[in-house]
Design a protein around this motif. Structure first.
Motif, PDB file in Angstrom:
ATOM      1  N   SER A  44       0.795  -1.229   0.000  1.00 26.11           N
ATOM      2  CA  SER A  44       0.000   0.000   0.000  1.00 26.11           C
ATOM      3  C   SER A  44       0.824   1.273   0.000  1.00 26.11           C
ATOM      4  CB  SER A  44      -0.920   0.011   1.215  1.00 26.11           C
ATOM      5  OG  SER A  44      -1.507  -1.250   1.394  1.00 26.11           O
ATOM      6  N   SER A  45       1.967   1.269   0.659  1.00 25.13           N
ATOM      7  CA  SER A  45       2.729   2.516   0.766  1.00 25.13           C
ATOM      8  C   SER A  45       3.569   2.768  -0.480  1.00 25.13           C
ATOM      9  CB  SER A  45       3.605   2.515   2.022  1.00 25.13           C
ATOM     10  OG  SER A  45       4.677   1.611   1.891  1.00 25.13           O
ATOM     11  N   ASN A 100      -2.989  -8.287  12.745  1.00 25.10           N
ATOM     12  CA  ASN A 100      -3.224  -9.361  11.785  1.00 25.10           C
ATOM     13  C   ASN A 100      -3.572 -10.676  12.471  1.00 25.10           C
ATOM     14  OD1 ASN A 100      -2.321  -8.176   9.027  1.00 25.10           O
ATOM     15  ND2 ASN A 100      -0.695  -7.558  10.421  1.00 25.10           N
ATOM     16  N   TYR A 104      -9.223 -21.832   5.249  1.00 23.95           N
ATOM     17  CA  TYR A 104      -8.075 -20.929   5.087  1.00 23.95           C
ATOM     18  C   TYR A 104      -6.905 -21.635   4.398  1.00 23.95           C
ATOM     19  CZ  TYR A 104     -10.223 -17.743   8.523  1.00 23.95           C
ATOM     20  OH  TYR A 104     -11.050 -16.882   9.180  1.00 23.95           O
ATOM     21  N   LYS A 134     -11.053  -8.376   6.633  1.00 21.53           N
ATOM     22  CA  LYS A 134      -9.763  -8.212   5.967  1.00 21.53           C
ATOM     23  C   LYS A 134      -8.723  -9.170   6.523  1.00 21.53           C
ATOM     24  CE  LYS A 134      -9.718  -3.921   7.400  1.00 21.53           C
ATOM     25  NZ  LYS A 134     -10.991  -3.905   8.153  1.00 21.53           N
ATOM     26  N   ASN A 135      -9.118  -9.902   7.562  1.00 19.38           N
ATOM     27  CA  ASN A 135      -8.196 -10.707   8.355  1.00 19.38           C
ATOM     28  C   ASN A 135      -7.117  -9.851   9.014  1.00 19.38           C
ATOM     29  OD1 ASN A 135      -9.424 -13.303   8.262  1.00 19.38           O
ATOM     30  ND2 ASN A 135      -8.825 -13.419   6.110  1.00 19.38           N
ATOM     31  N   TYR A 136      -7.396  -8.579   9.141  1.00 18.95           N
ATOM     32  CA  TYR A 136      -6.663  -7.731  10.093  1.00 18.95           C
ATOM     33  C   TYR A 136      -7.634  -6.698  10.604  1.00 18.95           C
ATOM     34  CZ  TYR A 136      -6.025  -4.540   6.048  1.00 18.95           C
ATOM     35  OH  TYR A 136      -6.209  -3.728   4.958  1.00 18.95           O
ATOM     36  N   LEU A 149       7.211  -9.542  10.001  1.00 18.02           N
ATOM     37  CA  LEU A 149       6.380  -8.777  10.943  1.00 18.02           C
ATOM     38  C   LEU A 149       6.196  -9.517  12.263  1.00 18.02           C
ATOM     39  CD1 LEU A 149       3.514  -7.466   8.642  1.00 18.02           C
ATOM     40  CD2 LEU A 149       5.377  -6.135   9.632  1.00 18.02           C
ATOM     41  N   SER A 150       6.708 -10.721  12.313  1.00 21.72           N
ATOM     42  CA  SER A 150       6.412 -11.585  13.446  1.00 21.72           C
ATOM     43  C   SER A 150       7.161 -11.154  14.708  1.00 21.72           C
ATOM     44  CB  SER A 150       6.799 -13.009  13.052  1.00 21.72           C
ATOM     45  OG  SER A 150       6.405 -13.878  14.065  1.00 21.72           O
ATOM     46  N   ALA A 192      -4.225 -11.099   3.083  1.00 26.42           N
ATOM     47  CA  ALA A 192      -4.870 -11.970   4.074  1.00 26.42           C
ATOM     48  C   ALA A 192      -6.368 -12.103   3.798  1.00 26.42           C
ATOM     49  CB  ALA A 192      -4.637 -11.410   5.479  1.00 26.42           C
ATOM     50  N   ARG A 193      -6.956 -11.099   3.132  1.00 27.10           N
ATOM     51  CA  ARG A 193      -8.405 -11.097   2.932  1.00 27.10           C
ATOM     52  C   ARG A 193      -8.870 -12.180   1.954  1.00 27.10           C
ATOM     53  NH1 ARG A 193      -9.500  -5.247   1.143  1.00 27.10           N
ATOM     54  NH2 ARG A 193      -7.869  -4.922   2.678  1.00 27.10           N
ATOM     55  N   TYR A 239      10.820  -4.237   9.749  1.00 33.35           N
ATOM     56  CA  TYR A 239       9.876  -3.313   9.106  1.00 33.35           C
ATOM     57  C   TYR A 239      10.103  -1.864   9.559  1.00 33.35           C
ATOM     58  CZ  TYR A 239       5.607  -1.378   7.149  1.00 33.35           C
ATOM     59  OH  TYR A 239       4.715  -0.615   6.445  1.00 33.35           O
ATOM     60  N   ARG A 263      -2.275  -2.146  12.024  1.00 30.03           N
ATOM     61  CA  ARG A 263      -3.010  -3.357  11.649  1.00 30.03           C
ATOM     62  C   ARG A 263      -2.664  -4.473  12.625  1.00 30.03           C
ATOM     63  NH1 ARG A 263      -2.481  -4.120   5.105  1.00 30.03           N
ATOM     64  NH2 ARG A 263      -3.356  -2.083   4.510  1.00 30.03           N
ATOM     65  N   PRO A 310      -0.784   1.518   6.488  1.00 29.74           N
ATOM     66  CA  PRO A 310      -0.282   2.443   5.459  1.00 29.74           C
ATOM     67  C   PRO A 310      -1.392   3.186   4.705  1.00 29.74           C
ATOM     68  CG  PRO A 310      -0.029   0.159   4.727  1.00 29.74           C
ATOM     69  CD  PRO A 310      -0.597   0.107   6.104  1.00 29.74           C
ATOM     70  N   PHE A 346      -6.176 -14.446  11.550  1.00 30.18           N
ATOM     71  CA  PHE A 346      -7.209 -15.062  10.716  1.00 30.18           C
ATOM     72  C   PHE A 346      -8.388 -15.489  11.565  1.00 30.18           C
ATOM     73  CE2 PHE A 346      -3.880 -15.200   7.605  1.00 30.18           C
ATOM     74  CZ  PHE A 346      -4.569 -15.101   6.399  1.00 30.18           C
ATOM     75  N   TYR A 347      -9.532 -14.916  11.308  1.00 31.16           N
ATOM     76  CA  TYR A 347     -10.756 -15.324  11.977  1.00 31.16           C
ATOM     77  C   TYR A 347     -11.922 -14.794  11.143  1.00 31.16           C
ATOM     78  CZ  TYR A 347     -13.557 -17.030  15.820  1.00 31.16           C
ATOM     79  OH  TYR A 347     -14.443 -17.757  16.567  1.00 31.16           O
ATOM     80  N   ARG A 359       1.427  -9.573  14.579  1.00 36.16           N
ATOM     81  CA  ARG A 359       2.188  -8.937  13.489  1.00 36.16           C
ATOM     82  C   ARG A 359       1.744  -7.482  13.248  1.00 36.16           C
ATOM     83  NH1 ARG A 359       0.515 -11.994   9.207  1.00 36.16           N
ATOM     84  NH2 ARG A 359      -0.774 -13.309  10.551  1.00 36.16           N
ATOM     85  N   TYR A 360       1.694  -6.725  14.322  1.00 37.50           N
ATOM     86  CA  TYR A 360       1.296  -5.309  14.216  1.00 37.50           C
ATOM     87  C   TYR A 360       2.238  -4.529  13.309  1.00 37.50           C
ATOM     88  CZ  TYR A 360      -1.774  -5.654  18.330  1.00 37.50           C
ATOM     89  OH  TYR A 360      -2.772  -5.960  19.210  1.00 37.50           O
ATOM     90  N   PHE A 361       1.686  -3.659  12.488  1.00 40.91           N
ATOM     91  CA  PHE A 361       2.506  -2.649  11.817  1.00 40.91           C
ATOM     92  C   PHE A 361       1.617  -1.463  11.471  1.00 40.91           C
ATOM     93  CE2 PHE A 361       1.543  -2.871   7.203  1.00 40.91           C
ATOM     94  CZ  PHE A 361       0.765  -4.016   7.158  1.00 40.91           C
ATOM     95  N   PRO A 362       2.219  -0.285  11.277  1.00 38.80           N
ATOM     96  CA  PRO A 362       1.406   0.918  11.029  1.00 38.80           C
ATOM     97  C   PRO A 362       0.552   0.764   9.769  1.00 38.80           C
ATOM     98  CG  PRO A 362       3.709   1.487  11.423  1.00 38.80           C
ATOM     99  CD  PRO A 362       3.661   0.001  11.301  1.00 38.80           C
ATOM    100  N   GLU A 368       0.334   1.304  18.830  1.00 38.51           N
ATOM    101  CA  GLU A 368       1.500   2.065  19.296  1.00 38.51           C
ATOM    102  C   GLU A 368       1.129   3.421  19.875  1.00 38.51           C
ATOM    103  OE1 GLU A 368       4.191   2.514  16.042  1.00 38.51           O
ATOM    104  OE2 GLU A 368       5.433   0.819  16.686  1.00 38.51           O
ATOM    105  N   ARG A 381     -15.731 -14.841   1.474  1.00 37.06           N
ATOM    106  CA  ARG A 381     -16.695 -13.885   0.906  1.00 37.06           C
ATOM    107  C   ARG A 381     -16.701 -13.813  -0.613  1.00 37.06           C
ATOM    108  NH1 ARG A 381     -13.618 -10.394   3.199  1.00 37.06           N
ATOM    109  NH2 ARG A 381     -12.616 -12.257   3.963  1.00 37.06           N
ATOM    110  N   ASP A 399       0.695 -13.858  18.135  1.00 31.53           N
ATOM    111  CA  ASP A 399       1.525 -13.012  17.292  1.00 31.53           C
ATOM    112  C   ASP A 399       0.645 -12.257  16.310  1.00 31.53           C
ATOM    113  OD1 ASP A 399       3.415 -11.836  15.784  1.00 31.53           O
ATOM    114  OD2 ASP A 399       4.374 -13.686  15.099  1.00 31.53           O
TER     115      ASP A 399
END
Lengths: 483, 474
Positions: free
Chosen positions: A202-203, B81, A336, B89-91, A359-360, A315-316, A368, B79, B275, B83-84, B270-273, B97, A321, B268
């Motif tokens: 996205s960025s 992240n 999944y 969006k799965n996030y 990202l883990s 991930a979506r 990141y 975000r 974008p 899966f559920y 996997r947080y990130f800003p 932060e 859907r 986990d």
């Protein structure tokens, strides 16, 4: 034959009712049919395009792009027209909404002819990760067209149509444009709404025009820019991008980063760029070689940022859907795992895995966040060049297009193809590929022109000047050069 | 059973009262047909992007102010992240932060009278998930709730018993509903609390193994759940048994917590800003503008009511009824008997409103007419018996209260000379009873009073009559 004429001529013919939009549409489909083996398209919009062309017959020819066919990369959402991202996971996906750029094309009464081939989810640099097979380079059918916007580059180079949209995350417009000898622009980040562009990173993602010449490129950019309330990263900056075309380049100050001319680039390309620099100097431009810090880190930063964002963006696609869904799941876990295992191709899965790893846990900070901060340094380093120079130039690619059957087993190689184009995305700057000649095998060589943020018009000024000076024949079938 | 020291932390999610969702322009609504309040953004379709509802930022500023939090001026979204099926969006877009508010507190008053500050670690803005309904082997998803704006309020682990939890939740509900931040309806899910409980032997010991209680359907269940959990853990420790960190849910039917799942270590996310959403920068002006629109909060109301002579009981009752309290606030500056005003609002007027299922704003009782009413009651022109007869007219007609009394033949003899005249007559006519009274038979005065009422056909003001009667008998 009308699509080998200039847009102005076509526009006159339409205005004088000597031709109708349907003539252009039929010609485009005939061209595509003749060039079928190039595999430039994933989905053709035949029925709807013909219907639209007929509807336009009763309308006033209200702008220069009226009634003109355009090809759209298949990661740009088109209402009612299958949008696959060249992936099995979306190969049955027919959207119920339009990307903002598509709305803008419709507003201009352009006619969408079809959806072009690409690397799966724009991940790749040869379009060979496409679920639908790779497109072929019109200059040599055994060669790649580059990627990820390989289908758009192919259909433009082959002169099927005059206009196409691509998207560029790490060179995906400029690199295939270079390999196929066309003009491709990645505008400033934020110039064009990303709403409806299926997100890869996205960025970095940005839509841009791909055309046979500079003027057409500026015309298409005129049509698709602007602030969009559906995209918070878009900005309001509207202007006429053709306004500096035809202007003299005397006194224009141009920087050439030494890294761009180092031994990572093939000799033939270096010498062609040097020839071009000579032309510039002879015509009053001032060209200096400069050092720009961090450029050599661009690929590493790109891998971290793009793959991290991609792992989240993709991930979506989970089979719940829309899109492909595994037929007989035992439980939600199965939905999944199997949907994604079977729906995504190898390169996409590799990038999702690497991105998830990056990202883990603590890795996000180590990789990141660190990458974002070095990226900021790189952006500053590039911006600093513009304190003293109008534009930056260099080769677009390190080699010309290579063979379709070259091995794909080294995943790092595909990123190295983009080593010269990636810094532009990292800094959010505009960059354009201009064909400047051919190698000994008659494969196109491209030059990259990079501008300061929102200075696309200046890029077009230099590009059009050179285009005229070099006066190359860029039709792979040897037809007339159109201007 | 031994004694252990409980350590309790509470996480509360409240849905914000906005017109539209946080990241799209779908309506934010409850109880509508499944998936009718959704669009391609809420459903996470490819290529869609979030926009940011400014109303949410405003409410965030207000909530942070109300909860005495510091406000972060430069913030971004992150975000989260995972899966559920409940997150399209799965996030989830949240603030990991840079939560909008941090370092706050609310004050509770324990039944012992002790005041205690419940410290708030942070409060952040995020999107709600969709609602899942399990039907046999299938799960149905309703995305109406997906993208409804939430704030999550996280306390420090500073609560020590079920009462703390109950009082904290009540306080939070009172503050946030008064601040127009949220409905705070636990039964509709617009306020949800998760409580973390652990025990340890000594203050100096490290914190014990934590159990999180979810699915709490009411504030009283929160208290009960905490108490049951303390009991359960105490028994385990007493038996020298160990247990793993776990998530439990409160089961309404058995009135106890039951195990949902053992917590996996190291979730986990996997947080990130994020974008797609640029950084949000709050200016002093934006904060000031938002804070200006915070209505008067319960504590301030309480203080004001008590200061103008409203009883403790009435004060609390008024504050429990937001609409009446707002109505009452308009009268604070008026020179009237505020205790009588509050009696009227909480008595006959409330009875009418409840019966008719109306809000006071839907009646004809303007401020001016209410002041007239209060004064008529205050100076004994209108008795409570009479008021009951005409309350419907008062609340449904626009005539002055005096006119309504006349229409209904309600007359109240309050003229002192007239009252005295009647009383003198009765005293003269009942020498026997007067004598009884003077000899100390209290019953006699009631008889005399009855005669007065009979003479005036009940139209005499009873209090004034009784006072005058006593006077004349001296």
């Amino acid at each position: 034959m009308y699509l080998n004429k200039s847009v102005k001529e076509i526009n006159e013919l339409l205005k004088k009712k000597k031709i109708k939009p349907i003539d252009l549409v039929e010609e485009a489909f005939q061209n595509i049919e003749n060039n079928k083996e190039l595999n430039a398209y994933i989905t053709l919009n035949k029925e709807d395009a013909i219907k639209r062309a007929k509807e336009l017959e009763d309308k006033e020819v209200d702008n220069i792009l009226f009634g003109i066919p355009i090809a759209v990369k298949d990661n740009i959402i088109t209402k009612g027209l299958r949008t696959t991202c060249a992936s099995h996971i979306l190969d049955n996906f027919i959207p119920i909404y339009n990307a903002t750029v598509v709305e803008k094309l419709i507003e201009k009464n352009m006619i969408i002819i079809g959806k072009t081939n690409m690397d799966e989810f724009a991940m790749g640099s040869s379009s060979r990760t496409s679920y639908f097979g790779a497109p072929h380079n019109p200059w040599n059918k055994n060669k790649i067209s580059g990627g990820s916007s390989g289908g758009s580059a192919t259909t433009i180079a082959a002169r099927d149509v005059l206009f196409a949209l691509g998207s560029d995350t790490g060179g995906s417009i400029r690199q295939p444009a270079s390999y196929t000898g066309i003009v491709g622009m990645k505008p400033t980040y934020g110039r064009i709404s990303r709403f409806g562009l299926v997100a890869f990173a996205s960025s970095l993602d940005q839509i841009g025009p791909m055309t046979t010449n500079v003027y057409n490129n500026a015309l298409l950019l005129n049509a698709i820019v602007g602030k969009d309330e559906k995209d918070l990263t878009s900005v309001k900056k509207e202007e006429d991008f053709t306004r500096l075309i035809g202007k003299d380049i005397t006194g224009l100050k141009i920087a050439v980063p030494n890294y761009f001319m180092s031994d990572i680039v093939n000799d033939e390309i270096i010498s062609k760029v040097k020839d071009t620099i000579k032309v510039l100097e002879e015509n009053g431009a001032i060209v200096d070689y400069v050092d720009v810090k961090y450029l050599e880190n661009a690929v590493t930063l790109y891998q971290i940022i793009a793959m991290s964002e991609a792992s989240s963006n993709l991930a979506r696609f989970d089979g719940i859907r829309y899109g492909y869904s595994y037929e007989n799941p035992e439980n939600i876990e199965d939905v999944y795992l199997k949907t994604r295992a079977l729906g995504f191709g190898e390169e996409v899965k590799r990038r999702i895995m690497v991105g998830s790893y990056l990202l883990s846990g603590e890795n996000a900070k180590i990789y990141y966040n660190k990458a974002l901060s070095i990226r900021e340094d790189m952006r500053k380093a590039l911006k600093e060049v513009f304190n003293n120079y109008d534009l930056i130039i260099g080769p677009t690619t390190t080699t010309t297009a290579y063979n379709l059957d070259d091995p794909m087993d080294d995943p790092r190689k595909t990123f190295m193809d983009d080593v010269l184009v990636i810094p532009v995305n990292m800094a959010g700057l505009p960059g354009l590929n201009l064909p400047i000649g051919f190698d000994k095998n008659n494969m196109p060589i491209g030059m990259q022109i990079i501008g300061n943020s929102f200075e696309e018009a200046k890029i077009y000024q230099l590009a059009s000047y050179l285009e005229k000076k070099l006066n190359l024949n860029l039709d792979p079938n040897g037809g007339e050069n159109n201007e | 059973m031994s004694n252990y020291i409980p350590t309790i932390g509470v996480e509360v999610h409240v849905e914000l009262k906005t017109k539209t969702k946080i990241f799209s322009n779908s309506t934010n609504g409850y109880g509508k047909m499944a998936n009718s309040l959704t669009n391609v953004i809420d459903l996470g379709y490819p290529g869609t992007l979030p926009t940011l509802n400014e109303e949410v930022i405003n409410l965030g500023i207000k909530a942070a102010t109300i909860l005495n939090c510091r406000i972060r001026k430069v913030m971004h979204f992150d975000r989260k992240n995972y899966f559920y099926p409940d997150i399209s969006k799965n996030y989830q877009i949240t603030q990991n932060e840079t939560p909008i508010g941090y370092d706050g507190y609310v004050e509770i008053t324990k039944s012992s009278g002790e005041k205690k500050k419940i410290y708030i670690e942070e409060m952040h803005i995020e999107e709600d998930t969709c609602k899942s309904a399990h039907r046999g082997t299938k799960t149905l998803l309703d995305f109406n709730r997906a993208g409804v704006p939430l704030i999550e309020i996280v306390t420090k682990p500073c609560l020590s018993d079920g009462e703390d939890v109950k009082l904290y939740l009540e306080k939070l509900k009172e503050l946030l509903s008064y601040g127009n931040i949220s409905d705070c309806k636990i039964e509709e899910g617009s306020m949800r609390a998760d409580v973390n409980v652990s025990l340890r032997k000594e203050e100096t010991d490290p914190l014990g193994v934590k159990a999180e209680i979810k699915n709490i359907g009411s504030i009283s269940n929160a208290k009960l759940g905490v108490e049951k959990e303390i009991e359960r853990q105490t028994k385990l420790y007493d038996k020298k048994e160990t247990f793993k960190p776990q998530t439990r849910r409160f089961d309404d039917k058995i009135g106890d917590t039951v195990l949902m799942r053992i917590k996996e270590t190291g979730n986990d996310y996997r947080y990130f800003p994020e974008p797609d959403i640029p950084f949000v920068v709050l200016t002093d002006e934006m904060i000031e503008e938002a804070v200006k629109t915070i209505p008067m909060l319960p504590d301030e109301r309480r203080e004001k009511y008590l200061n103008i002579g409203v009883s403790d009981i009435n004060t609390n009752k008024l504050i429990q009824n937001r609409s009446l309290s707002d109505y009452f606030n308009e009268l604070l500056e008026e020179k009237i008997n505020h205790q009588i005003a509050s009696n009227l609002l909480l008595g006959d007027i409330s009875a009418y409103l409840n019966k008719e299922e109306k809000d006071i704003k839907e009646t004809t009782l303007t401020k001016e007419r209410f002041i007239e009413l209060v004064n008529l009651v205050d100076n004994n022109t209108l008795t409570s018996k009479n008021l009951k007869e005409i309350i419907n007219h008062i609340l449904e007609e626009t005539k002055s209260i005096k006119e309504i009394m006349e229409d209904n033949n309600i007359e109240n003899i309050t003229d002192d000379t007239e009252i005295r005249k009647v009383i003198k007559k009765i005293i003269e006519e009942n020498e026997e009873s007067v004598k009884d009274y003077k000899e100390g038979h209290d019953r006699a005065i009631k008889f005399l009073m009855g005669q007065v009422m009979k003479e005036t056909k009940g139209k005499i003001n009873p209090k004034m009559a009784m006072d005058t009667l006593k006077e004349e008998l001296e």
